[in-house]
Design a protein around this motif. Structure first.
Motif, PDB file in Angstrom:
ATOM      1  N   MET A   1       0.833  -1.197   0.000  1.00 42.08           N
ATOM      2  CA  MET A   1       0.000   0.000   0.000  1.00 42.08           C
ATOM      3  C   MET A   1       0.871   1.252   0.000  1.00 42.08           C
ATOM      4  N   GLU A   2       2.021   1.149   0.639  1.00 43.48           N
ATOM      5  CA  GLU A   2       2.911   2.300   0.601  1.00 43.48           C
ATOM      6  C   GLU A   2       3.388   2.549  -0.828  1.00 43.48           C
TER       7      GLU A   2
ATOM      8  N   PHE B   1       0.173   4.169  -2.596  1.00 47.48           N
ATOM      9  CA  PHE B   1      -0.178   5.528  -2.170  1.00 47.48           C
ATOM     10  C   PHE B   1       1.032   6.451  -2.054  1.00 47.48           C
TER      11      PHE B   1
ATOM     12  N   TRP C   1       3.463   5.619  -6.122  1.00 49.06           N
ATOM     13  CA  TRP C   1       2.689   5.836  -7.342  1.00 49.06           C
ATOM     14  C   TRP C   1       1.829   7.096  -7.249  1.00 49.06           C
ATOM     15  N   LEU C   2       0.933   7.140  -6.268  1.00 47.86           N
ATOM     16  CA  LEU C   2       0.027   8.291  -6.179  1.00 47.86           C
ATOM     17  C   LEU C   2       0.656   9.481  -5.448  1.00 47.86           C
ATOM     18  N   ARG C   3       1.749   9.237  -4.740  1.00 51.39           N
ATOM     19  CA  ARG C   3       2.484  10.305  -4.031  1.00 51.39           C
ATOM     20  C   ARG C   3       1.629  11.060  -3.012  1.00 51.39           C
ATOM     21  N   LEU C   4       0.825  10.321  -2.260  1.00 51.49           N
ATOM     22  CA  LEU C   4      -0.037  10.982  -1.289  1.00 51.49           C
ATOM     23  C   LEU C   4       0.575  10.988   0.115  1.00 51.49           C
ATOM     24  N   ILE C   5       1.630  10.174   0.323  1.00 53.48           N
ATOM     25  CA  ILE C   5       2.209  10.075   1.672  1.00 53.48           C
ATOM     26  C   ILE C   5       3.447  10.970   1.761  1.00 53.48           C
ATOM     27  N   ARG C   6       3.622  11.562   2.920  1.00 49.11           N
ATOM     28  CA  ARG C   6       4.785  12.421   3.126  1.00 49.11           C
ATOM     29  C   ARG C   6       6.061  11.731   2.695  1.00 49.11           C
TER      30      ARG C   6
END
Lengths: 217, 331, 424, 215
Positions: free
Chosen positions: D203-204, D207, D210-215
């Motif tokens: 999931m890391e 998110f 790939w999606l670059r949503l995590i700090r």
């Protein structure tokens, strides 16, 4: 010839590989590592049989237009793709930057890791369904799983100190106790049992009593 | 088929929206985090009531909740306490108490599939060794092991306190690479490392590497740490290196493997064990430097709670169901 | 240390006279005079870069013993010694050098240098059947920034000759040998007894009683049977045990005219499983019903194999799935998928870490040793049953050993566990 | 190339996860790619590592290991399966492998699983080590030692095949299966942990990488 020779080979080789453990003298001390080398070579030869089988079955599916033949074509195509890139790459085939490495990093690894990660979901659904206190055995299974599960995450001890549990009854402590003692005992019994089963099966193989792996005449 | 295509379409739209519209990165404030937790709890209570009324939830609902429990905590800001268990402390003590200059053998026996659990261990273990001026010898019984080692090494070397030391490959650490042969590699290393690893990964001959000048076999190794995800791994190291050559061995294992190691731990064949991600997080705690494992622990705790919640729901429903059945039979 | 200094030491000690100190001092004196009588050959104070400070030369080690390293393949001589009295933290020994020659008089060359505190060295470079002579040098040296400042040393006498030889039996493993002979002897004894017609009891194993029912159900429903032999190769006894069970299951399936399919992940297993299934069909009297594609290879990769089987399971919906052999993490991926389509699942593995998953997701699980008993149970062949009896007697001996051993150890009477130690 | 790689990996990752919803064409594509790619991966790797690296280099090196030829002969015999009339010769290498495996397993399992496990079970009940004063261990350890001794003992009793599980013997076997069940539960609970971490890792990737949503 078809059955007797293999049985003799198994018996002789089996005995040699048992006694090599007790004989430090050459060549017996080498057998162990020789066998690992030999088996590696046999396996590398045998994989041709497997690969051909996979290709044949998939090709057959396409040829007969069986349901899902398109996917069989994908199997053949991806097999040939990586095999071609690999063999074209020479002995440096998997160095960083090669096509093989790219396929490994961006295709093979994510697929492997995701398939492995599916287990997270399956573990949850299996425990939801199977861990019910149906009878005493199932209850013990459930309770042990329950304690270890909460004992292995910080949340467990957070709850423990919230309800003022004594230090020795903290979930993490109970986990360690279960893992260190009951689990050790159970593992040990299973391990000793398995070892006895393996010794007995191996002995039957060497004696030629268990011979179905040879098939028929 | 049509339904599948619709779903795929919807997914593509969602991804596009995330890429175009959502601000990055997303971070929930503590209040929002607790609000979300509350919502999830409400949903669970709703499922609980439904289950008691005889509507069992399907597998997919369980899957959905697991997914949510793993993903949402990534964006949350919540701190949770971590306690160090004795087997983890043993690994830390055995390593930290070595004299500077002692030689540590680290074997990487896993592949990328197990990296989420083992990579954080590798990183913090390397950091600990380098901080204490221990000499690291890296090897691998799995083909992809040494690559994982290099990744971990880069991260440890980039640490500000370690950069200062100006460490050099070949003097402070060395990567011997992968060797085929499983436990036989360990066995042959018992007499001579050089026969199994004539060169390091850079192709430099064994004898020309300063770090290895006095290293002939296990008797020259002060502590060994094995990161393992299966066969060959910790069991083989114990059976050959520990039992036959008296190596001092600690291990980092995947959670599954770790249970099987407790007999060895009790028998003293294993000096210390990090089990799974929580083992890694505890080790980070012991070294006093929080990293990936600690960050991963929040989703970990969440997903645990979800699994436990579903077990409880399942059991409550089961008991109430039994009671109903008994009542009907009485009538 | 010279004779004079020994005397001075003796006099100092002598000021507090007790019986023990007299004895100690006399021993010391005796030893000191002996060492003084043999002037150290290389008590050199040869300063290399600097002159060493006075009184830094260490005393040579004592009681050197050289002998062939026992229980090995030759090429090794073991040298043991008692540390020099100057060998203690902060003492005058920094290392020991081991010197070797084929000639008693000359030609000694360094074979190794071991740190202070060592009392043993195994010379692994010795050629077999050649007499060697050894001596040891206690070295004291000082370094600064990698530069050798000075080095002094003193040597022992020459010891030897010693010849390295390979051995034909590893005496350290005698206990394993005896234990194995007893266990194998018991198994063979009971196999023979069973052959001669003695009836043997075998307890119920639920998972194996269910095999008939499971095959029967597939027949009733007109669906397939899947048999998954695990992800290990033929170099694992569990795989062999698993495909032995395949023989019985396939024969049953052939009799019921039910399609049994065996996807495998190893080519050698594929070859073997094909032979076994073909033979089972022959035994069932339907050799023509066997199709080559019943046993087919997918991939050597653990998870690729699991992905492939998962797909097959959800698409073909077999009524019955067998998992017999060695499994790793794929165990739960496969059995949960099988469970989701409602198949009867019977699993058996000797992989302790995977047993919990099979127990949770399958209808029946053969736990560890039960997998290896399966072929005897299913065939009821006397010889196989006899081996189970032998196994059981072995188990009984272990149980007795556990009780007796624990009691003896608890009351500090005897350490029985030493006899179970595996060395070497 | 890496950006493209991340997209390919994301496509494959989500494809496999879509199996949880139900079997669908996306999963089927990913599954087929996986089977093909992984079979090919091992096909190529084994050729280079074992045939070229181990065998060929071993035989042609200045200090040749001629013993490797035995393996090559056995491997060649295996390949004779492709020639049906003499395909039965492939049973010889198979018999060899099975014989050697049986021999090695007898020894390895007997020494490691029987001898060593019995050795570690034989420990004093009331003290931590042989030779220590008899009642030196803490209550925690004493209870633990009793559990280990009793659990191992009764667990083994459960595995008896040739004696009916009745009476005292049956009682012991029952305690044995309880011990084993607790062991399974504990192993399972412990495993949940690491399975979750694998999913967290994936999931890391989705998110974060790939999606670059995590700090």
């Amino acid at each position: 010839m078809r059955r007797e020779v293999p049985l003799i080979i198994t018996a002789v080789v089996g005995v040699i590989f048992v006694i090599q453990y007790f004989i430090p003298h050459a060549p017996f001390n080498q057998f162990n590592s020789w066998f690992s080398d030999w088996f590696a070579i046999i396996g590398a030869c045998a994989i041709w049989l497997g690969a051909l089988n996979l290709m044949r079955i998939s090709a057959d599916k396409i040829y007969r237009r069986r349901s899902g033949w398109g996917y069989a074509a994908i199997i053949i195509a991806s097999f040939l793709l990586i095999a071609t890139i690999g063999f074209a790459g020479g002995s440096q085939f998997r160095d960083p930057g090669t096509g093989f490495d790219w396929l490994y990093t961006w295709v093979y690894s994510p697929l492997s890791a995701t398939m492995f990660a599916l287990l997270a979901f399956f573990v949850a659904s299996a425990s939801y369904r199977a861990f019910r206190a149906r009878n005493l055995e199932a209850t013990l299974l459930l309770l042990a799983a329950f304690f270890v599960m909460i004992g292995r995450v910080p949340v467990g001890d957070a709850i423990g100190s919230f309800i003022h549990l004594p230090e020795s009854l903290m979930p993490s402590k109970i986990t360690i106790w279960i893992m260190g003692f009951i689990n050790s005992a159970g593992q040990r019994a299973i391990m000793i049992g398995i070892a006895l089963g393996i010794v007995s099966t191996s002995l039957r193989i060497i004696l030629g009593i268990e011979r179905s792996y040879l098939g028929g005449d | 088929m049509k339904q599948d295509l619709l779903l795929f379409g919807a997914l593509i739209v969602i991804v596009a929206m995330i890429f175009l519209l959502v601000p990055k990165p997303i971070v929930f404030s503590t209040t929002v985090s607790y609000l979300i937790i509350g919502l999830i709890l409400l949903a669970l209570i709703f499922i609980f009531i439904r289950t008691i009324n005889g509507h069992f939830v399907g597998r997919r609902i369980v899957f959905l909740f697991v997914g949510i429990a793993v993903v949402l905590p990534f964006f949350m800001k919540i701190h949770q306490p971590i306690r160090v268990s004795p087997e983890v402390q043993t690994v830390y003590d055995s390593t930290a108490q070595l004299k500077p200059g002692s030689k540590v053998l680290v074997s990487f026996d896993y592949d990328p599939a197990s990296a989420p659990e083992l990579q954080p261990m590798a990183e913090s273990y390397f950091r600990l060794c380098l901080e204490h001026d221990l000499k690291i010898i890296i090897m691998g019984l799995w083909p992809q092991g040494p690559q994982q080692a290099e990744l971990a090494l880069q991260i440890a070397l980039a640490d500000s306190s370690i950069v200062k030391k100006k460490l050099e490959r070949g003097i402070d650490y060395v990567d011997l690479g992968f060797q085929t042969g499983n436990e036989f590699v360990i066995q042959r290393m018992g007499t001579d490392f050089r026969t199994m690893f004539p060169r390091d990964t850079r192709g430099i001959p064994y004898d020309s590497i300063p770090l290895l000048r006095d290293v002939r076999n296990f008797s020259n190794i002060d502590y060994s740490f094995n990161l393992s995800a299966g066969y060959p791994g910790t069991v083989e190291w114990i059976q050959v290196a520990v039992d036959r050559y008296g190596l001092k061995l600690g291990a980092g294992n995947t959670g599954v493997q770790a249970t099987g190691m407790y007999p060895y731990l009790r028998a003293g064949q294993l000096k210390g064990l990090l089990g799974g991600l929580s083992g890694a997080a505890e080790f980070e705690r012991a070294t006093g430097k929080e990293g990936t494992a600690t960050f991963y622990m929040l989703p970990q705790s969440f997903s645990h709670v979800i699994v436990i919640a579903f077990i409880l729901i399942g059991n409550a429903a089961f008991f109430l169901g039994e009671k109903n059945k008994a009542r009907k039979e009485q009538k | 240390m010279t004779f004079n200094s020994s005397v001075r030491f003796f006099l100092k000690v002598g000021s507090v006279i007790t019986n023990r100190t007299i004895l100690f001092s006399l021993t010391l004196l005796l030893w000191a005079s002996l060492s003084a009588a043999q002037p150290p050959v290389d008590s050199s104070t040869a300063g290399l870069f600097n002159t060493p400070p006075p009184d830094v030369t260490p005393v040579a080690p004592r009681n050197l013993v050289v002998m062939d390293n026992p229980n090995d393949a030759g090429h090794a001589v073991i040298i043991t010694w008692d540390s020099s009295i100057d060998d203690h933290p902060g003492g005058k020994v920094t290392a020991y050098k081991i010197l070797r020659s084929q000639n008693k008089e000359s030609g000694f060359a360094k074979v190794a240098e071991v740190p202070a505190g060592s009392q043993q060295y195994i010379d692994n470079d010795a050629a077999d059947n050649i007499p060697y002579y050894y001596k040891i040098m206690a070295v004291n040296s000082s370094r600064q920034a990698g530069q050798l400042l000075w080095q002094v040393s003193s040597e022992t006498d020459i010891f030897g000759p010693v010849e390295s030889k390979p051995q034909w039996f590893d005496m350290r493993r005698l206990n394993v040998f005896i234990g194995m002979i007893i266990l194998c002897g018991l198994i063979i004894f009971y196999i023979n007894q069973a052959k001669s017609g003695k009836k043997l009891f075998i307890r119920k194993i639920a998972g194996l009683d269910a095999v008939d029912e499971a095959v029967g159900r597939a027949t009733e429903m007109g669906k397939k049977i899947f048999f998954i032999p695990g992800t290990s190769d033929m170099d694992n006894v569990q795989t062999i045990a698993g495909i032995t069970i395949l023989g019985r299951v396939a024969q049953l399936a052939a009799e019921y005219e039910t399609w049994i399919e065996v996807p495998v992940s190893r080519s050698l297993v594929m070859v073997t499983a094909k032979e076994i299934v073909k033979e089972a069909y022959t035994k069932a009297g339907r050799p023509d019903s066997f199709r080559d594609e019943q046993v087919h290879y997918l991939t050597d990769d653990q998870f690729g194999y699991a992905a492939g089987i998962d797909g097959m399971v959800v698409r073909e919906k077999p009524a019955t799935i067998f998992f017999m052999g060695n499994f790793y993490a794929e165990s739960l991926i496969l059995s949960e998928t099988g469970n989701s389509i409602g198949a009867i699942q019977i699993a058996g593995t000797g992989q302790p870490s995977q047993l919990p998953f099979f127990v949770a997701a399958c209808d029946y699980t053969l736990i560890g040793e039960e997998l290896f008993a399966a072929s005897a149970y299913l065939s009821r062949e006397p010889k196989l049953l006899g081996s189970l009896k032998g196994q059981d007697i072995g188990k009984a001996i272990i149980l007795v050993a556990i009780i007796v051993g624990i009691l003896l150890e608890s009351f500090n009477l005897f350490q029985l566990s030493n006899y179970f130690k595996v060395i070497g | 190339m890496d950006t493209f790689g991340i997209w390919v990996a994301a496509f494959l990752t989500l494809g496999i996860i879509s199996f949880l919803y139900r079997d669908n064409p996306w999963y089927k594509v990913c599954e087929s790619i996986f089977v093909g790619i992984s079979a090919g991966y091992w096909f190529v790797t084994l050729f280079y590592d074992n045939i070229l690296g181990l065998f060929w280099r071993g035989v042609t090196s200045p200090d040749p290991h001629y013993m490797l030829l035995v393996g090559a002969v056995l491997g060649f015999m295996m390949l004779l399966r492709l020639v049906p009339p003499i395909g039965w010769i492939s049973r010889w290498p198979l018999a060899f492998v099975v014989g050697a495996t049986a021999g090695l397993y007898i020894i390895n399992y007997f020494s490691s699983n029987v001898m060593l496990q019995v050795q570690s079970t034989l420990a004093p009940l009331f003290s931590t080590k042989f030779g220590q004063p008899i009642f030196e261990a803490s209550l925690y350890d004493t209870i633990g030692n009793l559990v280990i001794a009793g659990g191992t003992f009764t667990g083994l009793v459960y595995f008896f095949f040739s004696k009916e599980h009745k009476g005292v013997f049956g009682g012991a076997a029952r305690i044995g299966i309880w011990t084993i069940m607790i062991t399974f539960g504990a192993s399972f609970g412990y495993t949940v942990m690491s399975r979750m971490s694998l999913l967290i890792g994936r999931m890391e990737f989705i998110f974060g990488d790939w999606l670059r949503l995590i700090r």
